[in-house]
Motif scaffolding. Structure first.
Motif, PDB file in Angstrom:
ATOM      1  N   CYS A 182      49.066 121.302  60.635  1.00  0.00           N
ATOM      2  CA  CYS A 182      48.415 120.463  59.634  1.00  0.00           C
ATOM      3  C   CYS A 182      47.473 121.291  58.768  1.00  0.00           C
ATOM      4  N   SER A 183      47.307 120.853  57.541  1.00  0.00           N
ATOM      5  CA  SER A 183      46.260 121.400  56.678  1.00  0.00           C
ATOM      6  C   SER A 183      45.449 120.232  56.141  1.00  0.00           C
ATOM      7  N   LEU A 184      44.127 120.413  56.106  1.00  0.00           N
ATOM      8  CA  LEU A 184      43.222 119.341  55.724  1.00  0.00           C
ATOM      9  C   LEU A 184      42.125 119.861  54.823  1.00  0.00           C
ATOM     10  N   LEU A 185      41.499 118.939  54.104  1.00  0.00           N
ATOM     11  CA  LEU A 185      40.247 119.203  53.420  1.00  0.00           C
ATOM     12  C   LEU A 185      39.150 118.439  54.152  1.00  0.00           C
ATOM     13  N   SER A 186      38.001 119.075  54.282  1.00  0.00           N
ATOM     14  CA  SER A 186      36.874 118.473  54.979  1.00  0.00           C
ATOM     15  C   SER A 186      35.715 118.327  54.006  1.00  0.00           C
ATOM     16  N   PHE A 187      35.055 117.167  54.035  1.00  0.00           N
ATOM     17  CA  PHE A 187      33.952 116.865  53.116  1.00  0.00           C
ATOM     18  C   PHE A 187      32.714 116.477  53.919  1.00  0.00           C
ATOM     19  N   GLU A 188      31.559 116.940  53.477  1.00  0.00           N
ATOM     20  CA  GLU A 188      30.313 116.533  54.118  1.00  0.00           C
ATOM     21  C   GLU A 188      29.927 115.139  53.627  1.00  0.00           C
ATOM     22  N   GLY A 189      29.507 114.293  54.552  1.00  0.00           N
ATOM     23  CA  GLY A 189      29.200 112.917  54.203  1.00  0.00           C
ATOM     24  C   GLY A 189      27.892 112.734  53.452  1.00  0.00           C
ATOM     25  N   LYS A 190      26.883 113.535  53.755  1.00  0.00           N
ATOM     26  CA  LYS A 190      25.546 113.302  53.194  1.00  0.00           C
ATOM     27  C   LYS A 190      25.508 113.360  51.664  1.00  0.00           C
ATOM     28  N   PRO A 191      26.092 114.373  51.009  1.00  0.00           N
ATOM     29  CA  PRO A 191      26.074 114.390  49.535  1.00  0.00           C
ATOM     30  C   PRO A 191      26.734 113.166  48.919  1.00  0.00           C
ATOM     31  N   PHE A 192      27.795 112.694  49.542  1.00  0.00           N
ATOM     32  CA  PHE A 192      28.486 111.528  49.005  1.00  0.00           C
ATOM     33  C   PHE A 192      27.621 110.275  49.119  1.00  0.00           C
ATOM     34  N   ILE A 193      26.920 110.137  50.236  1.00  0.00           N
ATOM     35  CA  ILE A 193      26.009 109.002  50.411  1.00  0.00           C
ATOM     36  C   ILE A 193      24.901 109.048  49.360  1.00  0.00           C
ATOM     37  N   ASN A 194      24.400 110.241  49.072  1.00  0.00           N
ATOM     38  CA  ASN A 194      23.354 110.380  48.053  1.00  0.00           C
ATOM     39  C   ASN A 194      23.860 109.945  46.677  1.00  0.00           C
ATOM     40  N   ILE A 195      25.098 110.273  46.368  1.00  0.00           N
ATOM     41  CA  ILE A 195      25.701 109.848  45.103  1.00  0.00           C
ATOM     42  C   ILE A 195      25.751 108.328  45.026  1.00  0.00           C
ATOM     43  N   LEU A 196      26.138 107.692  46.113  1.00  0.00           N
ATOM     44  CA  LEU A 196      26.230 106.239  46.129  1.00  0.00           C
ATOM     45  C   LEU A 196      24.848 105.591  45.958  1.00  0.00           C
ATOM     46  N   ARG A 197      23.831 106.198  46.541  1.00  0.00           N
ATOM     47  CA  ARG A 197      22.474 105.661  46.396  1.00  0.00           C
ATOM     48  C   ARG A 197      22.004 105.704  44.942  1.00  0.00           C
ATOM     49  N   GLU A 198      22.436 106.725  44.228  1.00  0.00           N
ATOM     50  CA  GLU A 198      21.986 106.904  42.843  1.00  0.00           C
ATOM     51  C   GLU A 198      22.844 106.134  41.845  1.00  0.00           C
ATOM     52  N   SER A 199      23.990 105.654  42.277  1.00  0.00           N
ATOM     53  CA  SER A 199      24.918 105.002  41.350  1.00  0.00           C
ATOM     54  C   SER A 199      25.434 103.685  41.931  1.00  0.00           C
ATOM     55  N   PRO A 200      24.737 102.556  41.667  1.00  0.00           N
ATOM     56  CA  PRO A 200      25.209 101.254  42.169  1.00  0.00           C
ATOM     57  C   PRO A 200      26.622 100.913  41.703  1.00  0.00           C
ATOM     58  N   ASP A 201      26.976 101.285  40.460  1.00  0.00           N
ATOM     59  CA  ASP A 201      28.325 100.990  39.964  1.00  0.00           C
ATOM     60  C   ASP A 201      29.386 101.664  40.826  1.00  0.00           C
ATOM     61  N   THR A 202      29.158 102.953  41.131  1.00  0.00           N
ATOM     62  CA  THR A 202      30.101 103.688  41.981  1.00  0.00           C
ATOM     63  C   THR A 202      30.162 103.066  43.363  1.00  0.00           C
ATOM     64  N   CYS A 203      29.003 102.649  43.873  1.00  0.00           N
ATOM     65  CA  CYS A 203      28.939 102.046  45.205  1.00  0.00           C
ATOM     66  C   CYS A 203      29.750 100.756  45.262  1.00  0.00           C
ATOM     67  N   PHE A 204      29.618  99.881  44.248  1.00  0.00           N
ATOM     68  CA  PHE A 204      30.343  98.616  44.253  1.00  0.00           C
ATOM     69  C   PHE A 204      31.849  98.825  44.110  1.00  0.00           C
ATOM     70  N   LYS A 205      32.241  99.808  43.309  1.00  0.00           N
ATOM     71  CA  LYS A 205      33.667 100.097  43.165  1.00  0.00           C
ATOM     72  C   LYS A 205      34.255 100.591  44.489  1.00  0.00           C
ATOM     73  N   LEU A 206      33.476 101.403  45.213  1.00  0.00           N
ATOM     74  CA  LEU A 206      33.923 101.889  46.505  1.00  0.00           C
ATOM     75  C   LEU A 206      34.037 100.739  47.501  1.00  0.00           C
ATOM     76  N   MET A 207      33.086  99.812  47.448  1.00  0.00           N
ATOM     77  CA  MET A 207      33.136  98.647  48.342  1.00  0.00           C
ATOM     78  C   MET A 207      34.396  97.827  48.109  1.00  0.00           C
ATOM     79  N   ALA A 208      34.809  97.719  46.857  1.00  0.00           N
ATOM     80  CA  ALA A 208      36.037  96.971  46.547  1.00  0.00           C
ATOM     81  C   ALA A 208      37.244  97.643  47.202  1.00  0.00           C
TER      82      ALA A 208
END
Length: 234
Positions: free
Chosen positions: A104-130
């Motif tokens: 297998c080959s995979l990409l790995s992403f750190e969760g913390k930066p992504f959470i910070n993006i969601l905190r700063e962008s309610p629009d992005t957060c709601f789209k992700l929730m959908a």
């Protein structure tokens, strides 16, 4: 593995709505991982700090009982992400073990930066929730199938799910071991083989080792409608 382009990353539902600046933050911490067959990516109850995108191969998400029996909850296919829900749980651990079925080959992403993006962008957060709501609906439907439908129906439904829309004949190659598919469908391996043989004898499918031929998709679908009861669950 080549660096991921913005276009490739935007194919992933988690990143589809990110702007260029947000996407650059995600790209700073992408790691590539190569696994051999049987190698573990993470184990049950390990701290969960990263989530993953499978590029090639298959990964099974499983739990093992005290007696050593293995229950496969999901087989991840290329192009799909997993373990992302753990980002939203503080001090969380992985609820399952992830093990490579083959190389297998995979990409790995750190969760913390992504959470910070969601905190700063309610629009992005709601789209992700959908997007996540749609995935939750899919899981609820699957639980319904695993608990209420017969083993024959679950297996036929699994086969029909592989068939592209509009095709009435199709060839399916089992790229993962049959016992893994059986576990994923909550079917005992011997029952899995017996159902395949039964469908083969009824000329609803043709079985040739790891290849399944469906000559009449509509006929197989109609047959499945008569096998939705609670009998033969395992």
């Amino acid at each position: 593995m080549q660096p991921q382009s913005d276009q490739e990353l935007r194919q992933i539902y988690l990143f589809a709505e990110l702007n260029e600046q947000q996407l650059e933050l995600i790209k700073k911490d992408i790691r590539t991982i190569q696994l051999d067959a049987g190698e573990f990516l993470f184990k049950h109850e390990q701290p969960s700090k990263r989530f993953f995108l499978l590029k090639d191969g298959h990964v099974k998400l499983l739990r093992s009982s005290l007696g050593g029996d293995e229950k496969v909850f999901e087989v991840v296919s290329p192009g799909h992400t997993f373990a992302e829900a753990m980002m939203f749980m503080p001090n969380s651990t992985y609820p399952v073990t992830a093990q490579a079925i083959g190389k297998c080959s995979l990409l790995s992403f750190e969760g913390k930066p992504f959470i910070n993006i969601l905190r700063e962008s309610p629009d992005t957060c709601f789209k992700l929730m959908a997007h996540m709501s749609k995935r939750l609906h899919m899981w609820i439907n699957e639980i319904d199938q695993l608990t209420l439908q017969s083993a024959t129906y679950r297996l036929i439904n699994y086969l029909l799910y592989q068939v592209p829309d509009g095709q009435n004949s199709y060839k399916i190659e089992f790229l993962i071991p049959k016992h893994v598919i059986a576990s994923r469908l909550s079917i005992q391996p011997e029952t899995f083989s017996r159902i395949l043989n039964s469908l083969n004898k009824a000329e609803l499918i043709r079985v040739d080792a790891r290849t399944i031929y469906i000559d009449n998709v509509d006929r197989l679908h109609l047959y499945s409608l008569g096998n939705t009861g609670i009998n033969n669950k395992k």
